[in-house]
Scaffold this active site. Sequence first.
Site, PDB file in Angstrom:
ATOM      1  CD  GLU A 199      -3.030  -1.183   0.035  1.00 23.71           C
ATOM      2  OE1 GLU A 199      -3.284  -0.058  -0.352  1.00 23.71           O
ATOM      3  OE2 GLU A 199      -3.267  -2.327  -0.343  1.00 23.71           O
ATOM      4  CG  ASP A 206       2.762  -7.124  -5.912  1.00 26.42           C
ATOM      5  OD1 ASP A 206       2.143  -6.550  -4.892  1.00 26.42           O
ATOM      6  OD2 ASP A 206       2.421  -7.781  -6.746  1.00 26.42           O
TER       7      ASP A 206
HETATM    8 ZN   LIG Z   1      -2.422  -2.923  -4.978  1.00 26.78          ZN
END
Ligand SMILES: [Zn+2]
Length: 440
Positions: free
Chosen positions: A278, A365
């Site tokens: 996030e 990621d």
């Molecule tokens: Zn995401």
Amino acid sequence: MQPFAIIALVLILARVFAELWLSRLNQHHVRAHRNEVPPPFRAVMDEARYRRSVDYTLAKSRFGDIINVFDAVVLIALLFSRVLPWAFGRFSASVGTSVWAMAGFLFVTAIALSIPGLPFAWYAQFKIEERFGFNTTNMRTWIVDRVKGLLLAVLLGYPMLVLVLKLIAWTGANWWIWAAAVVIAFQLLLLLIAPALIMPLFNKFTPLPEGGLRERLFALARRTGFSTRGIDVMDGSKRSRHSNAFFTGFGRFRKIALFDTLIAQLSEPEVESVLAHEIGHYKKRHVIKMLSVSIAGVFVAFAAIAWLARQQWFDHAFGFEHQAGFVAANVVPAILLFALLGGTITFWVSPFVHGWSRHFEYEADAFARAAMGETQSLIQALRKLSEKNLSNLTPHPLYSSFYYSHPTLLERERALRAMPHETPGNRRWPRRVPPQRVLF
Ligand SMILES: [Zn+2]
């Protein structure tokens, strides 16, 4: 039938056939893998759980087909039965054609059109989600949610609509530029105040309690130079057992929220990796980038409405009278028709937006991987979330590339594993960077 009416009909049918075709393709693909867990997923789900995820996918997909067909039928009936010009005529005759009345017409029509969807929403929540053990909502919460949504629309949406329609007479031919600017300013304001003022109307947000998890997450925030006043836990379990995390808002009002269901399902390092992801969205400025595209979209939409409102054939195709001159009553039919037909165009644009969104997910990621210094926590978190949420592990590639805003589990794992290993020396984490003020 007018030529444009035929074009509109073709557009509506093209969309619904594409939807049904993609859905069939996906259902076949999922069913073909039903009897055995595909090898890459043996560590993710056991046999029984996997079959349940297949059943859940198929149930949702078949129900989606019914909704898509129903929507297309309703849209065709609305546009070609001439009920809209009739209602417009009756409304103008009894309430008048003032800006307040015209905004009222659009508003009442929007609410009336949302009513047929309610039984479907009810069925999805209390039948399908219930059957697969996800539903935790009761009838009362469900109704109260809808009433709150309606009140918010009246309090926020109606005044904005009035202002937009006022601009037509105030600013003449260039009204659409002003209208788009107002709508964008309103959206930004909403984004700013939503975390503090609107979301708490629907959910309870509590600061993450003292303890190991909190320390771990704040250490991560410091390490990545993400200044945060707090991390909230949202009572997602009030409505559903699905788990998630999200990041929203700007500047002082930005908010990271972890669902209570997520914290219950994941280990501490796994929650940390989700937060790292996030923070990655924030650091890579994904919210701003998405927002700039949606701003461009608002301008395009208003330019299209303003142009269509000047075209006689557009009003005539669906039985409205065409009148020139910059007053609200002359533009309202075009706004209504555009709102109804716009989706037949945006449907074909959505895969590009989704592809872009998936690109952001890979970036977030990668950020999480670097911030964690390992991939195992994030992979484990993604696997557990897929398992708990009964995600479809084997979507048809065409289906997922058309609809998915996130890459599939397998794609994300592959990307995480394929990233070049960084030596500790070239991982540069500023101890402390000045808090980034984005837009506000
Ligand atoms: Zn995401």
